[in-house]
Design an enzyme around this catalytic site. Sequence first.
Site, PDB file in Angstrom:
ATOM      1  N   GLU A   1      55.342-104.052  12.149  1.00 54.77           N
ATOM      2  CA  GLU A   1      56.250-102.903  12.357  1.00 54.77           C
ATOM      3  C   GLU A   1      57.257-103.171  13.473  1.00 54.77           C
ATOM      4  O   GLU A   1      58.205-102.415  13.650  1.00 54.77           O
ATOM      5  CB  GLU A   1      55.436-101.620  12.629  1.00 54.77           C
ATOM      6  CG  GLU A   1      54.916-101.425  14.041  1.00 54.77           C
ATOM      7  CD  GLU A   1      53.686-102.281  14.386  1.00 54.77           C
ATOM      8  OE1 GLU A   1      53.291-103.151  13.578  1.00 54.77           O
ATOM      9  OE2 GLU A   1      53.142-102.074  15.487  1.00 54.77           O
TER      10      GLU A   1
ATOM     11  N   CYS B   1      46.301-104.950  14.557  1.00 54.38           N
ATOM     12  CA  CYS B   1      45.886-105.163  15.946  1.00 54.38           C
ATOM     13  C   CYS B   1      44.748-104.198  16.350  1.00 54.38           C
ATOM     14  O   CYS B   1      43.619-104.403  15.920  1.00 54.38           O
ATOM     15  CB  CYS B   1      47.114-105.066  16.847  1.00 54.38           C
ATOM     16  SG  CYS B   1      46.875-105.922  18.402  1.00 54.38           S
TER      17      CYS B   1
ATOM     18  N   HIS C   1      51.897-107.576  14.610  1.00 56.29           N
ATOM     19  CA  HIS C   1      52.553-106.263  14.440  1.00 56.29           C
ATOM     20  C   HIS C   1      53.789-106.349  13.545  1.00 56.29           C
ATOM     21  O   HIS C   1      54.913-106.417  14.060  1.00 56.29           O
ATOM     22  CB  HIS C   1      53.022-105.747  15.804  1.00 56.29           C
ATOM     23  CG  HIS C   1      51.945-105.277  16.699  1.00 56.29           C
ATOM     24  ND1 HIS C   1      51.567-103.957  16.795  1.00 56.29           N
ATOM     25  CD2 HIS C   1      51.164-105.950  17.565  1.00 56.29           C
ATOM     26  CE1 HIS C   1      50.593-103.835  17.673  1.00 56.29           C
ATOM     27  NE2 HIS C   1      50.323-105.033  18.158  1.00 56.29           N
TER      28      HIS C   1
HETATM   29  N1  GLN Z   1      44.273-104.882  23.018  1.00 53.54           N
HETATM   30  C1  GLN Z   1      44.370-103.652  22.325  1.00 53.54           C
HETATM   31  C2  GLN Z   1      42.987-103.074  22.048  1.00 53.54           C
HETATM   32  O1  GLN Z   1      42.039-103.623  22.439  1.00 53.54           O
HETATM   33  C3  GLN Z   1      45.121-103.827  21.030  1.00 53.54           C
HETATM   34  C4  GLN Z   1      46.550-104.202  21.324  1.00 53.54           C
HETATM   35  C5  GLN Z   1      47.509-103.848  20.252  1.00 53.54           C
HETATM   36  O2  GLN Z   1      47.216-103.061  19.350  1.00 53.54           O
HETATM   37  N2  GLN Z   1      48.683-104.393  20.384  1.00 53.54           N
HETATM   38  O3  GLN Z   1      42.858-102.077  21.447  1.00 53.54           O
END
Ligand code: GLN
Length: 196
Positions: free
Chosen positions: A169, A78, A167
């Site tokens: 994790e 992410c 994610h």
């Molecule tokens: N939206 C977040 C960002 O721009 C990332 C979100 C996440 O890691 N769950 O960094």
Amino acid sequence: MRIGVLAVQGSFSLHARIINKLDIETVEVRRTSDLDNLNGIIIPGGESTTFQIILDASDLGSELRRELRAGLPAWGTCAGAIMLGHSEGNPPGWGLIDIEVFRNDYGRQVDSFVAPLRIKGFTEKFDGVFIRAPRFRNPGRGVEILAEYNGLPVMARQGNLLITSFHPELTSDLHVHRYFISELCTRLNKDHLKSA
Ligand code: GLN
């Protein structure tokens, strides 16, 4: 085997717990010396703008990029994927994996969702947890797409780099962590340590 988890912000402790569960030593990476002798590093989910501010406040960001270019296996989840890919705006991605990454493109926190994903090489479906997730688009030819959701990549690999927009994790399924360890950290490690 020593796996680092970038621990400046975000969901690093959950990744570290899973790596420990796999009986592998974990290092929480907060300063450049923590990068020594790693077989791989996880850049967790969190807030990519915050990562950038903290990493640029010391040598950690530039040293980490140097290690990644030298072949250190890395997995960005992410926000971690945002750092590794090509993203415009704030923060600009490091452009280390040849794919465009668009922040928050699956919507806001309230739009979070779980979707069963078919991941290449996995026998069972994997529950992908998406939280303000980035969309990946326009992968380069060297990028292997490992999973898609609604026709767009959500897990991709290029050489020593792996990204997921979801994610792993946050689930009890250890398959993606196992994939990272066996397919990137174990196999690529010899070459990385030779060139380091
Ligand atoms: N939206 C977040 C960002 O721009 C990332 C979100 C996440 O890691 N769950 O960094």
